[in-house]
Design an enzyme around this catalytic site. Structure first.
Site, short mmCIF file in Angstrom:
data_model
loop_
_atom_site.label_atom_id
_atom_site.label_comp_id
_atom_site.label_asym_id
_atom_site.label_seq_id
_atom_site.Cartn_x
_atom_site.Cartn_y
_atom_site.Cartn_z
N HIS A 50 68.44 55.25 -5.54
CA HIS A 50 69.60 54.37 -5.38
C HIS A 50 69.56 53.60 -4.05
O HIS A 50 70.60 53.40 -3.43
CB HIS A 50 70.89 55.18 -5.43
CG HIS A 50 71.22 55.72 -6.79
ND1 HIS A 50 71.56 54.92 -7.86
CD2 HIS A 50 71.27 57.00 -7.25
CE1 HIS A 50 71.81 55.67 -8.92
NE2 HIS A 50 71.64 56.94 -8.58
N ARG A 75 63.81 61.67 -2.85
CA ARG A 75 64.40 61.64 -4.20
C ARG A 75 63.66 60.57 -4.98
O ARG A 75 63.71 59.38 -4.65
CB ARG A 75 65.89 61.33 -4.16
CG ARG A 75 66.45 61.20 -5.59
CD ARG A 75 67.94 61.35 -5.68
NE ARG A 75 68.67 60.20 -5.16
CZ ARG A 75 69.99 60.03 -5.28
NH1 ARG A 75 70.72 60.96 -5.89
NH2 ARG A 75 70.59 58.99 -4.76
N ASP A 89 51.42 61.65 -2.38
CA ASP A 89 50.28 61.08 -1.67
C ASP A 89 50.71 60.42 -0.37
O ASP A 89 49.92 60.34 0.59
CB ASP A 89 49.54 60.06 -2.54
CG ASP A 89 48.66 60.70 -3.60
OD1 ASP A 89 48.54 61.94 -3.60
OD2 ASP A 89 48.09 59.96 -4.42
N GLU A 154 72.24 67.01 -13.71
CA GLU A 154 73.21 65.91 -13.63
C GLU A 154 73.80 65.52 -14.97
O GLU A 154 74.46 64.49 -15.09
CB GLU A 154 72.54 64.69 -12.98
CG GLU A 154 71.97 64.98 -11.60
CD GLU A 154 71.23 63.82 -10.98
OE1 GLU A 154 71.86 63.07 -10.21
OE2 GLU A 154 70.03 63.64 -11.28
N ASP A 180 77.12 62.18 -10.94
CA ASP A 180 76.56 61.90 -12.27
C ASP A 180 77.00 62.95 -13.28
O ASP A 180 77.27 62.62 -14.44
CB ASP A 180 75.04 61.83 -12.20
CG ASP A 180 74.54 60.51 -11.66
OD1 ASP A 180 75.01 59.47 -12.14
OD2 ASP A 180 73.68 60.52 -10.77
#
Length: 263
Positions: A50, A75, A89, A154, A180
């Site tokens: 987000h 996240r 990575d 969620e 959520d």
């Protein structure tokens, strides 16, 4: 040579279910990331779901934590093997995988984060995680064990399947996404609704029964204290964007009150 590139101190604390401080990095700013890391937060959670953070800025945000003792977690935008591979990575110490609702989705998240034979994470010797080839063998030998995989519950389906999800080997922590979850249950952005609180308690019980650490969000440290007291190990209680907005709004309000009083 600089301090060890991949330090598992924070990950070990989480696996022992000790309280760990965390802040959101949501402004895509390496400066605010550095400030929070230097301030002493143990985990900086870089938000790619987000926020405007892309892969290029992710690198600079993770670099901002280097040498501070702050562990960079990310996240992910989604439970996707390509995203998870690229995030790891880049040098993330842990991943927060959103919207995990079934055992199969949890298993997929774990496999995406683990090298063979445990999983199917792609292997390379040139990326930042292995210090551009300078620490390949050390990283390869430790990554499967040390990297934190935390899945977010969620959805109502995730609540129903919490026991199966929490039982998955390789899932280290269970994150509860209250906004959520409440919206998915029909209580739009209202996690305080009693049915939502009941669902949260069910998730907490399932995670604890399986020996997984608990994570969630809080608007401030006062609220975070109550969550730590309930057995949470990882609470995100500050956001560079949200808390800057709060401070700015409060300062402007005080200025306006001052001007009004002068009239």
């Amino acid at each position: 040579m600089a301090n060890r590139f991949f330090d598992s101190t924070v990950m070990d604390k989480l696996r022992r279910h000790e309280p760990v401080s965390a802040a959101w990095s949501q402004a895509a700013s390496n400066i605010t990331a550095e400030i929070m890391a230097e301030a002493g937060f143990e985990v900086l959670v870089i938000d790619m779901e987000h926020s405007p953070v892309d892969m290029g800025s992710l690198i600079s945000l993770i670099q901002a934590t280097k040498g501070t003792g702050c562990a960079p977690f990310v996240r992910a935008p989604w439970n996707d093997m390509v995203w998870l591979k690229r995030i790891l990575d880049a040098g993330a110490y842990g991943v927060h995988v959103p919207y995990v609702s079934t055992k199969e989705e949890a298993e997929y998240a774990v496999k995406s984060c683990k090298y063979a034979p445990t999983g199917f994470r792609g292997i390379a010797g040139s990326q930042r995680a292995v210090n551009y080839s300078m620490e390949k063998q050390e990283y390869y030998s430790r990554a499967n064990k040390d990297i934190i995989v935390m899945v977010a519950i969620e959805t109502p389906e995730g609540v129903d399947n919490i026991d199966e999800i929490a039982s998955v080997d390789g899932v280290d922590g269970i994150f509860i996404g209250p906004m959520d979850l409440s919206t998915g249950m029909g209580y739009f952005a209202n996690p305080g609704a009693e049915p939502v609180q009941e669902a949260i308690r069910k998730i907490e019980a399932g995670a604890k029964k399986a020996g997984k650490f608990l994570g969630t969000i809080a608007p401030n440290m006062e609220k975070a204290k109550a969550l730590y007291d309930r057995g949470y190990s990882l609470v995100y209680f500050l956001s560079d964007s949200v808390d800057m907005a709060k401070l700015a709004s409060q300062q402007v309000k005080e200025f306006q009150q001052y001007v009004t009083a002068k009239k």
